[in-house]
Design a protein around this motif. Sequence first.
Motif, PDB file in Angstrom:
ATOM      1  N   ALA A 293       7.445   0.689  10.841  1.00 11.13           N
ATOM      2  CA  ALA A 293       6.589  -0.239  10.102  1.00 11.13           C
ATOM      3  C   ALA A 293       5.116   0.143  10.248  1.00 11.13           C
ATOM      4  O   ALA A 293       4.362   0.132   9.265  1.00 11.13           O
ATOM      5  CB  ALA A 293       6.820  -1.676  10.581  1.00 11.13           C
ATOM      6  N   HIS A 294       4.707   0.499  11.459  1.00 10.98           N
ATOM      7  CA  HIS A 294       3.313   0.880  11.679  1.00 10.98           C
ATOM      8  C   HIS A 294       2.961   2.158  10.936  1.00 10.98           C
ATOM      9  O   HIS A 294       1.870   2.276  10.355  1.00 10.98           O
ATOM     10  CB  HIS A 294       3.016   1.022  13.183  1.00 10.98           C
ATOM     11  N   VAL A 295       3.856   3.126  10.931  1.00 17.34           N
ATOM     12  CA  VAL A 295       3.595   4.382  10.216  1.00 17.34           C
ATOM     13  C   VAL A 295       3.449   4.113   8.718  1.00 17.34           C
ATOM     14  O   VAL A 295       2.536   4.626   8.074  1.00 17.34           O
ATOM     15  CB  VAL A 295       4.700   5.437  10.491  1.00 17.34           C
ATOM     16  N   ILE A 296       4.329   3.288   8.159  1.00 16.79           N
ATOM     17  CA  ILE A 296       4.228   2.972   6.729  1.00 16.79           C
ATOM     18  C   ILE A 296       2.907   2.260   6.449  1.00 16.79           C
ATOM     19  O   ILE A 296       2.221   2.577   5.468  1.00 16.79           O
ATOM     20  CB  ILE A 296       5.433   2.144   6.250  1.00 16.79           C
ATOM     21  N   GLU A 297       2.539   1.318   7.307  1.00 14.16           N
ATOM     22  CA  GLU A 297       1.266   0.600   7.142  1.00 14.16           C
ATOM     23  C   GLU A 297       0.088   1.571   7.212  1.00 14.16           C
ATOM     24  O   GLU A 297      -0.818   1.524   6.385  1.00 14.16           O
ATOM     25  CB  GLU A 297       1.131  -0.478   8.216  1.00 14.16           C
ATOM     26  N   ARG A 298       0.118   2.451   8.209  1.00  7.19           N
ATOM     27  CA  ARG A 298      -0.972   3.418   8.384  1.00  7.19           C
ATOM     28  C   ARG A 298      -1.068   4.395   7.218  1.00  7.19           C
ATOM     29  O   ARG A 298      -2.143   4.801   6.807  1.00  7.19           O
ATOM     30  CB  ARG A 298      -0.753   4.183   9.699  1.00  7.19           C
ATOM     31  N   GLU A 299       0.075   4.757   6.673  1.00  9.98           N
ATOM     32  CA  GLU A 299       0.140   5.760   5.610  1.00  9.98           C
ATOM     33  C   GLU A 299       0.256   5.133   4.216  1.00  9.98           C
ATOM     34  O   GLU A 299       0.609   5.822   3.260  1.00  9.98           O
ATOM     35  CB  GLU A 299       1.337   6.688   5.848  1.00  9.98           C
ATOM     36  N   LEU A 300      -0.046   3.840   4.093  1.00 10.32           N
ATOM     37  CA  LEU A 300       0.157   3.112   2.836  1.00 10.32           C
ATOM     38  C   LEU A 300      -0.473   3.818   1.636  1.00 10.32           C
ATOM     39  O   LEU A 300       0.197   4.027   0.619  1.00 10.32           O
ATOM     40  CB  LEU A 300      -0.395   1.691   2.968  1.00 10.32           C
ATOM     41  N   GLN A 301      -1.737   4.183   1.740  1.00 13.18           N
ATOM     42  CA  GLN A 301      -2.398   4.841   0.607  1.00 13.18           C
ATOM     43  C   GLN A 301      -1.773   6.202   0.305  1.00 13.18           C
ATOM     44  O   GLN A 301      -1.641   6.582  -0.870  1.00 13.18           O
ATOM     45  CB  GLN A 301      -3.905   4.970   0.853  1.00 13.18           C
ATOM     46  N   GLY A 302      -1.358   6.918   1.331  1.00 14.27           N
ATOM     47  CA  GLY A 302      -0.689   8.197   1.119  1.00 14.27           C
ATOM     48  C   GLY A 302       0.658   8.028   0.435  1.00 14.27           C
ATOM     49  O   GLY A 302       1.023   8.834  -0.429  1.00 14.27           O
ATOM     50  N   VAL A 303       1.388   6.980   0.803  1.00 12.59           N
ATOM     51  CA  VAL A 303       2.675   6.690   0.151  1.00 12.59           C
ATOM     52  C   VAL A 303       2.442   6.424  -1.331  1.00 12.59           C
ATOM     53  O   VAL A 303       3.154   6.954  -2.190  1.00 12.59           O
ATOM     54  CB  VAL A 303       3.396   5.499   0.820  1.00 12.59           C
ATOM     55  N   ILE A 304       1.423   5.635  -1.628  1.00 11.07           N
ATOM     56  CA  ILE A 304       1.124   5.313  -3.029  1.00 11.07           C
ATOM     57  C   ILE A 304       0.741   6.570  -3.801  1.00 11.07           C
ATOM     58  O   ILE A 304       1.254   6.817  -4.901  1.00 11.07           O
ATOM     59  CB  ILE A 304       0.018   4.232  -3.111  1.00 11.07           C
ATOM     60  N   THR A 305      -0.119   7.389  -3.217  1.00  8.21           N
ATOM     61  CA  THR A 305      -0.553   8.628  -3.863  1.00  8.21           C
ATOM     62  C   THR A 305       0.623   9.578  -4.079  1.00  8.21           C
ATOM     63  O   THR A 305       0.777  10.158  -5.165  1.00  8.21           O
ATOM     64  CB  THR A 305      -1.646   9.312  -3.012  1.00  8.21           C
ATOM     65  N   ASP A 306       1.458   9.746  -3.055  1.00 10.13           N
ATOM     66  CA  ASP A 306       2.609  10.643  -3.160  1.00 10.13           C
ATOM     67  C   ASP A 306       3.624  10.119  -4.175  1.00 10.13           C
ATOM     68  O   ASP A 306       4.213  10.892  -4.937  1.00 10.13           O
ATOM     69  CB  ASP A 306       3.289  10.830  -1.798  1.00 10.13           C
ATOM     70  N   TRP A 307       3.842   8.796  -4.179  1.00 15.36           N
ATOM     71  CA  TRP A 307       4.759   8.193  -5.145  1.00 15.36           C
ATOM     72  C   TRP A 307       4.258   8.440  -6.564  1.00 15.36           C
ATOM     73  O   TRP A 307       5.025   8.842  -7.443  1.00 15.36           O
ATOM     74  CB  TRP A 307       4.914   6.699  -4.870  1.00 15.36           C
ATOM     75  N   LEU A 308       2.971   8.232  -6.791  1.00 15.22           N
ATOM     76  CA  LEU A 308       2.400   8.438  -8.117  1.00 15.22           C
ATOM     77  C   LEU A 308       2.567   9.892  -8.560  1.00 15.22           C
ATOM     78  O   LEU A 308       2.901  10.149  -9.718  1.00 15.22           O
ATOM     79  CB  LEU A 308       0.929   8.027  -8.141  1.00 15.22           C
ATOM     80  N   ALA A 309       2.364  10.826  -7.655  1.00 20.51           N
ATOM     81  CA  ALA A 309       2.548  12.248  -7.990  1.00 20.51           C
ATOM     82  C   ALA A 309       3.991  12.511  -8.419  1.00 20.51           C
ATOM     83  O   ALA A 309       4.234  13.255  -9.387  1.00 20.51           O
ATOM     84  CB  ALA A 309       2.172  13.124  -6.795  1.00 20.51           C
ATOM     85  N   ARG A 310       4.948  11.896  -7.745  1.00 21.64           N
ATOM     86  CA  ARG A 310       6.352  12.065  -8.126  1.00 21.64           C
ATOM     87  C   ARG A 310       6.618  11.434  -9.503  1.00 21.64           C
ATOM     88  O   ARG A 310       7.316  12.007 -10.329  1.00 21.64           O
ATOM     89  CB  ARG A 310       7.269  11.443  -7.082  1.00 21.64           C
ATOM     90  N   VAL A 311       6.075  10.240  -9.710  1.00 20.71           N
ATOM     91  CA  VAL A 311       6.264   9.540 -10.989  1.00 20.71           C
ATOM     92  C   VAL A 311       5.700  10.385 -12.134  1.00 20.71           C
ATOM     93  O   VAL A 311       6.323  10.512 -13.193  1.00 20.71           O
ATOM     94  CB  VAL A 311       5.611   8.139 -10.951  1.00 20.71           C
ATOM     95  N   GLU A 312       4.533  10.966 -11.908  1.00 23.37           N
ATOM     96  CA  GLU A 312       3.885  11.750 -12.956  1.00 23.37           C
ATOM     97  C   GLU A 312       4.627  13.036 -13.295  1.00 23.37           C
ATOM     98  O   GLU A 312       4.351  13.660 -14.312  1.00 23.37           O
ATOM     99  CB  GLU A 312       2.433  12.036 -12.573  1.00 23.37           C
ATOM    100  N   GLN A 313       5.587  13.423 -12.475  1.00 24.65           N
ATOM    101  CA  GLN A 313       6.416  14.595 -12.764  1.00 24.65           C
ATOM    102  C   GLN A 313       7.634  14.238 -13.610  1.00 24.65           C
ATOM    103  O   GLN A 313       8.357  15.129 -14.038  1.00 24.65           O
ATOM    104  CB  GLN A 313       6.861  15.259 -11.465  1.00 24.65           C
TER     105      GLN A 313
ATOM    106  N   LEU B  21       5.656  -2.604  -0.634  1.00 22.36           N
ATOM    107  CA  LEU B  21       5.667  -1.930   0.670  1.00 22.36           C
ATOM    108  C   LEU B  21       5.448  -2.925   1.808  1.00 22.36           C
ATOM    109  O   LEU B  21       6.055  -2.782   2.870  1.00 22.36           O
ATOM    110  CB  LEU B  21       4.623  -0.810   0.699  1.00 22.36           C
ATOM    111  N   HIS B  22       4.623  -3.929   1.596  1.00 24.96           N
ATOM    112  CA  HIS B  22       4.452  -4.941   2.639  1.00 24.96           C
ATOM    113  C   HIS B  22       5.732  -5.748   2.840  1.00 24.96           C
ATOM    114  O   HIS B  22       6.037  -6.159   3.968  1.00 24.96           O
ATOM    115  CB  HIS B  22       3.239  -5.834   2.345  1.00 24.96           C
ATOM    116  N   ASP B  23       6.505  -5.951   1.772  1.00 24.32           N
ATOM    117  CA  ASP B  23       7.812  -6.596   1.937  1.00 24.32           C
ATOM    118  C   ASP B  23       8.735  -5.723   2.796  1.00 24.32           C
ATOM    119  O   ASP B  23       9.484  -6.232   3.631  1.00 24.32           O
ATOM    120  CB  ASP B  23       8.468  -6.881   0.582  1.00 24.32           C
TER     121      ASP B  23
END
Length: 159
Positions: free
Chosen positions: A18-38, A60-62
């Motif tokens: 949970a802490h890693v996801i919280e810490r990396e929240l913006q990176g998760v969003i950025t990486d997800w968007l890159a995948r979506v855009e492909q 992600l907070h859920d």
Amino acid sequence: MAGAAKAIGGVASIESVAHVIERELQGVITDWLARVEQEPDLRRIPLNFEERTGHLPHLLHDVIKRLPLDAGTKAPISKAAAKHGDLRRKQGYTVAMAVEESRLLQVTIITTLHKNTNDLDFSKLLPDVVTIADEVDAQLKEQMLRFMAADTAEHVKGK
């Protein structure tokens, strides 16, 4: 310092998933968007950054809130997922597109955890990954219920 154990007085600092996801929240969003855009199917719906990703912090907070719960705890209904399902339907998404976005979210979260394995307690990693998959799938179910409810309402209105 993601991906490397943090030394505190010579001892590695272990974080919860949970802490890693919280810490990396913006990176998760950025990486997800890159995948979506492909994905050509997803790209064909023209959305700006906020329209495409605005729901992710809530979903992600859920996930983060669900992780510390006891194993086998039923996922609470995600209001964010319901709202997201309504939004995506209005934006012109199909069920298949919503499923693909959800799949990409799971892949992105798990890839983020993989990049941070040195920071994680391995004894809790697999159970937490199961919980993440269950939560993301429960969110997808809620989205699909909203898609179906809207379809039913349109069908009844059209009669």
